[in-house]
Scaffold this active site. Structure first.
Site, PDB file in Angstrom:
ATOM      1  N   LYS A 177      -9.999  -0.922  10.907  1.00 25.62           N
ATOM      2  CA  LYS A 177     -10.054  -2.078  10.014  1.00 25.62           C
ATOM      3  C   LYS A 177     -10.447  -3.331  10.788  1.00 25.62           C
ATOM      4  O   LYS A 177     -10.486  -4.425  10.228  1.00 25.62           O
ATOM      5  CB  LYS A 177      -8.691  -2.325   9.361  1.00 25.62           C
ATOM      6  CG  LYS A 177      -8.081  -1.111   8.694  1.00 25.62           C
ATOM      7  CD  LYS A 177      -8.255  -1.104   7.220  1.00 25.62           C
ATOM      8  CE  LYS A 177      -7.327  -0.089   6.579  1.00 25.62           C
ATOM      9  NZ  LYS A 177      -7.866   0.420   5.313  1.00 25.62           N
ATOM     10  N   ASP A 197       3.272  -3.919   7.850  1.00 25.43           N
ATOM     11  CA  ASP A 197       1.990  -3.217   7.728  1.00 25.43           C
ATOM     12  C   ASP A 197       0.904  -4.227   8.069  1.00 25.43           C
ATOM     13  O   ASP A 197       0.621  -5.127   7.288  1.00 25.43           O
ATOM     14  CB  ASP A 197       1.856  -2.693   6.292  1.00 25.43           C
ATOM     15  CG  ASP A 197       0.438  -2.234   5.957  1.00 25.43           C
ATOM     16  OD1 ASP A 197      -0.455  -2.308   6.834  1.00 25.43           O
ATOM     17  OD2 ASP A 197       0.217  -1.802   4.812  1.00 25.43           O
ATOM     18  N   CYS A 244      -4.829   2.560  -3.481  1.00 27.67           N
ATOM     19  CA  CYS A 244      -3.578   3.057  -2.884  1.00 27.67           C
ATOM     20  C   CYS A 244      -2.413   2.119  -3.168  1.00 27.67           C
ATOM     21  O   CYS A 244      -1.497   1.979  -2.357  1.00 27.67           O
ATOM     22  CB  CYS A 244      -3.715   3.299  -1.390  1.00 27.67           C
ATOM     23  SG  CYS A 244      -5.017   4.447  -0.972  1.00 27.67           S
ATOM     24  N   HIS A 276       0.876  -1.170   0.000  1.00 28.31           N
ATOM     25  CA  HIS A 276       0.000   0.000   0.000  1.00 28.31           C
ATOM     26  C   HIS A 276       0.921   1.231   0.000  1.00 28.31           C
ATOM     27  O   HIS A 276       2.044   1.167   0.500  1.00 28.31           O
ATOM     28  CB  HIS A 276      -0.829  -0.067   1.290  1.00 28.31           C
ATOM     29  CG  HIS A 276      -1.892   0.959   1.431  1.00 28.31           C
ATOM     30  ND1 HIS A 276      -1.638   2.244   1.814  1.00 28.31           N
ATOM     31  CD2 HIS A 276      -3.251   0.874   1.289  1.00 28.31           C
ATOM     32  CE1 HIS A 276      -2.780   2.912   1.900  1.00 28.31           C
ATOM     33  NE2 HIS A 276      -3.766   2.113   1.580  1.00 28.31           N
ATOM     34  N   GLN A 299      -4.477  -5.100   7.348  1.00 33.52           N
ATOM     35  CA  GLN A 299      -5.532  -6.050   6.963  1.00 33.52           C
ATOM     36  C   GLN A 299      -5.500  -7.353   7.767  1.00 33.52           C
ATOM     37  O   GLN A 299      -6.313  -8.236   7.519  1.00 33.52           O
ATOM     38  CB  GLN A 299      -5.411  -6.392   5.471  1.00 33.52           C
ATOM     39  CG  GLN A 299      -5.495  -5.207   4.546  1.00 33.52           C
ATOM     40  CD  GLN A 299      -6.849  -4.516   4.593  1.00 33.52           C
ATOM     41  OE1 GLN A 299      -7.844  -5.100   5.036  1.00 33.52           O
ATOM     42  NE2 GLN A 299      -6.896  -3.265   4.167  1.00 33.52           N
TER      43      GLN A 299
END
Lengths: 160, 420
Positions: free
Chosen positions: B241, B215, B378, B138, B218
């Site tokens: 999220k 990251d 993104c 991302h 998700q």
């Protein structure tokens, strides 16, 4: 509601766009980029003594951005700068203003009028206006290059 | 049979958690909405999830009974607010199997990754050093590193993916060398659902003494995450999220970094001594939390963690994957439809419909009440790799249902007909 957005005329323009492709000779160009979806439209303006000889475009994107660009090239090619500026203002008012002027619809041709429904899809208004914003920049460039209102003999180094 | 697909509650095991999508669904007020005259089918969970009643109530309850200045002053209400804020840190830590002292509250993943790139990146990176990211990243795990490399004269390298959307581990292994200082990877691709083998990447990076930044946007909403087991140096999350509020998240820092790194922001609450001549910073996660914190966000995040602990998550995952499989199978029967990404990833399905732009597809879906994401998500480098300008993404949460999958598939079929 959906069918009034994606009318046959819009679908036709998006599949078979008019004035599509980079011209051999032009006076100015400008790119419109929608960073949200990645759509890109490049608009080319060729002037003559009377105003706009032709507007062309190239690029790829959604049906709305492509159809709007195609209809724009149809509507503005052959107009004077003043006429084109007025049509552009009326179209932007029609599709994007919070409260459009009642006469805006009458000041654009039927093709452009068919896009008025876009205003009911706020997330898509930018698609419809993308080419028109690029056009304004290209026209500004072309006129700057010509040192004022259309003279016809402009933009040597950008030609081609 | 896949054990994860078995009934969620083992008979006769008292206290075992159950899972029923309708029971979960009933806890989300937003899911009762209508959009464009149709019942909302919310399949944009990778962008942001909806919030359950318990999260909504936790914020209201905090504002009503425990709102006060955190870590400042001596009055009782300040202490109460501080207690709530710090217990939220403990809850957030537990979600990742981390110690509370290693959890920094942030605005979310973007904020957390920028913090690492600024504090850690600038400190660690020198001329000619290398940072490895991947094609899956991302922009929030790509641009902070690009900018850090520009500032420090370092080199950004991008590890490729395979044609099936997996990370090309051989290429990554070949790319990591003695100049590599940082490897920054996503845990789960927000476009393809690819689950990245973080532990394996950690061992590759360890071999050359590089740090690993993850990251986690998700992941924790779908997978159990154990940062100690992963062995990474940094792991960033966003509460919104995973059913919590927007504007709050956490950054896990491995213990060796917490007291060592220079903060990226300075101000109240992070300082020990302040004078024009000399200033020193406190130790612990508060060192990175200058300014009055987002207390209600932290409280909501803790409520979201409690929500995640209130049902059988393995069964929820099996349900999510069954929905994903149903979408993939359904799309397989729609002419010109194509699915991007590996078959066994997280429940995130990116859809291409030949001849129909992603935004037009999403508009047709929206008219049917189906909310999906359309665009480059993104991930412009990934879109270039896939050779598409944009995709349409359906992303699943435990509250989604098979009826909603049918609504999605029906709307995709309709789009195919409209643009035929």
């Amino acid at each position: 509601m959906l069918e009034s957005l994606y009318q046959q005329i819009l679908l036709d323009h998006s599949r078979h766009p008019c004035h599509h492709g980079r011209p051999e000779r032009f006076d100015a160009e400008a790119e419109g980029h929608n960073p949200i979806c990645g759509d890109k439209v490049r608009v080319f303006v060729t002037l003559n003594d009377d105003g706009i000889e032709e507007v062309r475009f190239e690029g790829a994107g959604c049906a709305i951005s492509q159809a709007s660009a195609s209809m724009m090239t149809n509507a503005l090619s052959g107009l004077s700068i003043e006429e084109a500026t007025a049509v552009r203002a009326a179209f932007l008012d029609l599709v994007a203003a919070a409260e459009p002027d009642k006469t805006s619809g009458e000041r654009v041709n039927e093709e452009l009028r068919s896009m008025a429904e876009v205003r009911r899809f706020p997330a898509r208004v930018k698609c419809a206006t993308l080419a028109w914003h690029a056009l304004a920049r290209a026209l500004g460039e072309a006129l700057k290059g010509s040192g004022g209102p259309p003279s016809g003999a402009v933009g040597g180094e950008k030609t081609g | 049979m896949n054990p994860a697909r078995q009934p969620s509650t083992a008979p006769g095991s008292p206290g075992a958690l159950a899972f029923d999508p309708q029971t979960i669904r009933a806890q989300f007020p937003m899911l009762g909405a209508t959009m464009n005259g149709k019942p909302l089918v919310y399949l944009d969970n990778a962008a942001t999830t909806q919030r359950p009643r318990a999260v909504i109530d936790s914020v209201v309850e905090h504002w009503s009974s425990s709102n006060g200045p955190v870590s400042r002053g001596v009055h009782a209400l300040g202490s109460l607010a501080t207690e709530k804020y710090e217990s939220a840190r403990t809850a957030a830590a537990a979600l990742l199997n981390a110690e509370p002292e290693t959890i920094v509250f942030t605005k979310g993943v973007t904020d957390g990754l920028n913090l690492v790139a600024r504090s850690f990146g600038d400190e660690l990176l020198g001329e000619g050093d290398e940072v490895v990211v991947t094609e899956l990243e991302h922009h929030s795990n790509f641009l902070p590193w690009r900018q850090a490399c520009l500032r420090r004269g370092a080199v950004l390298r991008v590890a490729p993916i395979t044609d099936t959307g997996e990370l090309d581990m051989d290429a990554l292994r070949a790319m990591v060398n003695e100049r590599t200082r940082i490897v920054a990877v996503t845990h789960v691709s927000n476009v393809l659902g690819t689950v990245v083998p973080v532990s394996e990447i950690v061992s590759i990076a360890r071999g050359v003494g590089a740090a690993v930044v993850v990251d986690g946007a998700q992941a924790p909403g779908h997978l159990p995450v154990d940062v100690q087991r992963l062995g990474c140096d940094f792991y960033a999350t966003s509460a919104h999220k995973m059913f919590g509020p927007a504007g709050v998240g956490t950054l896990f820092m491995a213990p060796q970094w917490v007291d060592r790194l220079e903060p990226a922001q300075f101000g109240g609450g992070m300082v020990e001594l302040a004078s024009a001549e000399e200033s020193t910073w406190i130790t612990g996660p508060h060192r990175f939390e200058a300014g009055t914190p987002n207390t209600e966000g932290a409280v909501g995040l803790a409520a979201a963690v409690a929500f995640l602990g209130s049902f059988d998550r393995a069964a929820a995952r099996a349900h999510e994957h069954a929905l994903r499989d149903a979408i993939v199978a359904g799309l397989g029967e729609i002419p010109k439809a194509r699915v991007y990404g590996p078959a066994d990833g997280a429940p995130i399905v990116s859809i291409g419909l030949e001849g129909v732009h992603a935004h037009d597809l999403a508009t047709v879906l929206d008219a049917e009440g189906v909310a999906v994401r359309a665009g480059h998500m993104c991930c412009q480098p990934l879109m270039r790799r896939l050779g598409v300008p944009a995709l349409t993404r359906a992303s699943i949460a435990p509250y989604n249902t098979h009826a909603e999958v049918e609504a999605l598939l029906g709307a995709v079929r309709r789009a195919g007909q409209l643009f035929a």
